[in-house]
Design a protein around this motif. Structure first.
Motif, PDB file in Angstrom:
ATOM      1  N   ALA A   1      61.361 139.917  26.374  1.00  0.00           N
ATOM      2  CA  ALA A   1      61.219 140.044  24.918  1.00  0.00           C
ATOM      3  C   ALA A   1      62.031 141.226  24.391  1.00  0.00           C
ATOM      4  CB  ALA A   1      59.747 140.203  24.546  1.00  0.00           C
ATOM      5  N   GLU A   2      62.086 142.311  25.141  1.00  0.00           N
ATOM      6  CA  GLU A   2      62.813 143.491  24.675  1.00  0.00           C
ATOM      7  C   GLU A   2      64.324 143.235  24.633  1.00  0.00           C
ATOM      8  OE1 GLU A   2      61.354 144.628  28.929  1.00  0.00           O
ATOM      9  OE2 GLU A   2      60.765 143.296  27.283  1.00  0.00           O
ATOM     10  N   ASP A   3      64.819 142.349  25.504  1.00  0.00           N
ATOM     11  CA  ASP A   3      66.240 142.009  25.466  1.00  0.00           C
ATOM     12  C   ASP A   3      66.554 141.077  24.294  1.00  0.00           C
ATOM     13  OD1 ASP A   3      66.573 143.532  27.728  1.00  0.00           O
ATOM     14  OD2 ASP A   3      66.496 141.830  29.111  1.00  0.00           O
ATOM     15  N   VAL A   4      65.667 140.115  24.061  1.00  0.00           N
ATOM     16  CA  VAL A   4      65.840 139.231  22.904  1.00  0.00           C
ATOM     17  C   VAL A   4      65.815 140.044  21.614  1.00  0.00           C
ATOM     18  CG1 VAL A   4      64.829 137.313  21.608  1.00  0.00           C
ATOM     19  CG2 VAL A   4      64.877 137.244  24.108  1.00  0.00           C
ATOM     20  N   ALA A   5      64.998 141.094  21.582  1.00  0.00           N
ATOM     21  CA  ALA A   5      64.919 141.950  20.398  1.00  0.00           C
ATOM     22  C   ALA A   5      66.249 142.634  20.122  1.00  0.00           C
ATOM     23  CB  ALA A   5      63.814 142.995  20.572  1.00  0.00           C
ATOM     24  N   VAL A   6      67.032 142.909  21.153  1.00  0.00           N
ATOM     25  CA  VAL A   6      68.355 143.495  20.957  1.00  0.00           C
ATOM     26  C   VAL A   6      69.261 142.508  20.226  1.00  0.00           C
ATOM     27  CG1 VAL A   6      70.421 144.390  22.108  1.00  0.00           C
ATOM     28  CG2 VAL A   6      68.151 145.015  22.957  1.00  0.00           C
ATOM     29  N   MET A   7      69.186 141.234  20.599  1.00  0.00           N
ATOM     30  CA  MET A   7      69.975 140.216  19.906  1.00  0.00           C
ATOM     31  C   MET A   7      69.531 140.086  18.449  1.00  0.00           C
ATOM     32  SD  MET A   7      72.272 139.072  21.986  1.00  0.00           S
ATOM     33  CE  MET A   7      72.387 140.850  22.276  1.00  0.00           C
ATOM     34  N   ASP A   8      68.233 140.171  18.224  1.00  0.00           N
ATOM     35  CA  ASP A   8      67.733 140.132  16.840  1.00  0.00           C
ATOM     36  C   ASP A   8      68.277 141.308  16.037  1.00  0.00           C
ATOM     37  OD1 ASP A   8      66.282 137.863  17.503  1.00  0.00           O
ATOM     38  OD2 ASP A   8      64.407 138.963  17.846  1.00  0.00           O
ATOM     39  N   LEU A   9      68.360 142.471  16.679  1.00  0.00           N
ATOM     40  CA  LEU A   9      68.884 143.653  16.019  1.00  0.00           C
ATOM     41  C   LEU A   9      70.360 143.472  15.681  1.00  0.00           C
ATOM     42  CD1 LEU A   9      68.527 146.623  15.102  1.00  0.00           C
ATOM     43  CD2 LEU A   9      69.167 147.298  17.432  1.00  0.00           C
TER      44      LEU A   9
END
Length: 217
Positions: free
Chosen positions: A82-90
């Protein structure tokens, strides 16, 4: 000549050579400083400043479209945490915020004064922060999950989607004031006919157009 800035990066050598990405980010930082200087000095009505700004906007658009088309979707597909996907969202959110900030600067050119200075500072701070986030959070994910092969596909996408004249204009913009070692490395990977065309055609065209000021290039 305006010196090409270089951000100090504490990144260990890895499998992917991101030097062209870092050099591109440094070129954006260079032009942000030129825009700030022009704003402080009241030169934003000068043709050279407007030319520099339009070139900057074009290169930033091409850069972000390339990432949005050829890096981030492929990378997102491979992420599980989830923390890596959050980088893409950012990355997506920060890209989405860029155009409205540029539009604010375009509108403020006609007004000048404090409105323009405020718009320029907001944009410069936001873009610098985005590039830092990209280098520190997103590119390590590219290295881990896409590797040299994925990065090569992105590089090929950028070449084929632009064509030779656009790529030549990009290189001339990129190497404006770049350190000698970076310039030598970048030109060294070009086939001889392309390197000759760059030196004889594309770089002189960029210089003749005038960017930011008479002494900037």
């Amino acid at each position: 000549m305006t010196t090409h800035p270089t951000r100090r990066r504490q990144l260990p050598p890895g499998r992917v050579d991101f030097s062209i990405m870092y050099l591109t980010h440094d070129a954006f930082l260079r032009d942000l400083e030129r825009l700030r200087a022009a704003t402080r000095e009241g030169r934003t009505g000068d043709l050279a400043v407007r030319t520099g700004w339009e070139t900057f906007k074009h290169q930033l658009h091409v850069h972000h479209v390339g990432e949005d088309e050829a890096i981030w979707p492929q990378l997102r597909e491979r992420l599980e945490r989830a923390e890596d996907v959050a980088v893409m969202d950012l990355m997506e959110a920060e890209h989405g915020a860029i155009d409205p900030m540029q539009d604010r600067i375009d509108a403020a050119f006609a007004v000048g004064g404090g409105e323009l200075a405020s718009a320029v500072e907001e944009f410069a701070d936001a873009l610098a922060a985005h590039m830092e986030h990209e280098e520190e959070r997103a590119l390590p994910l590219v290295e881990t999950h896409l590797g040299p092969e994925g990065w090569a596909r992105y590089s090929q996408y950028m070449l084929t989607s632009q064509g030779l004249p656009e790529a030549g204009a990009y290189l001339a913009w990129l190497l404006d004031g770049a350190p000698g070692a970076a310039r030598e490395k970048t030109l060294g990977v070009l086939p001889e006919p392309v390197r000759t065309m760059f030196l004889d055609r594309f770089e002189p065209q960029y210089a003749a157009a005038g960017h930011w000021s008479a002494t900037a290039v």
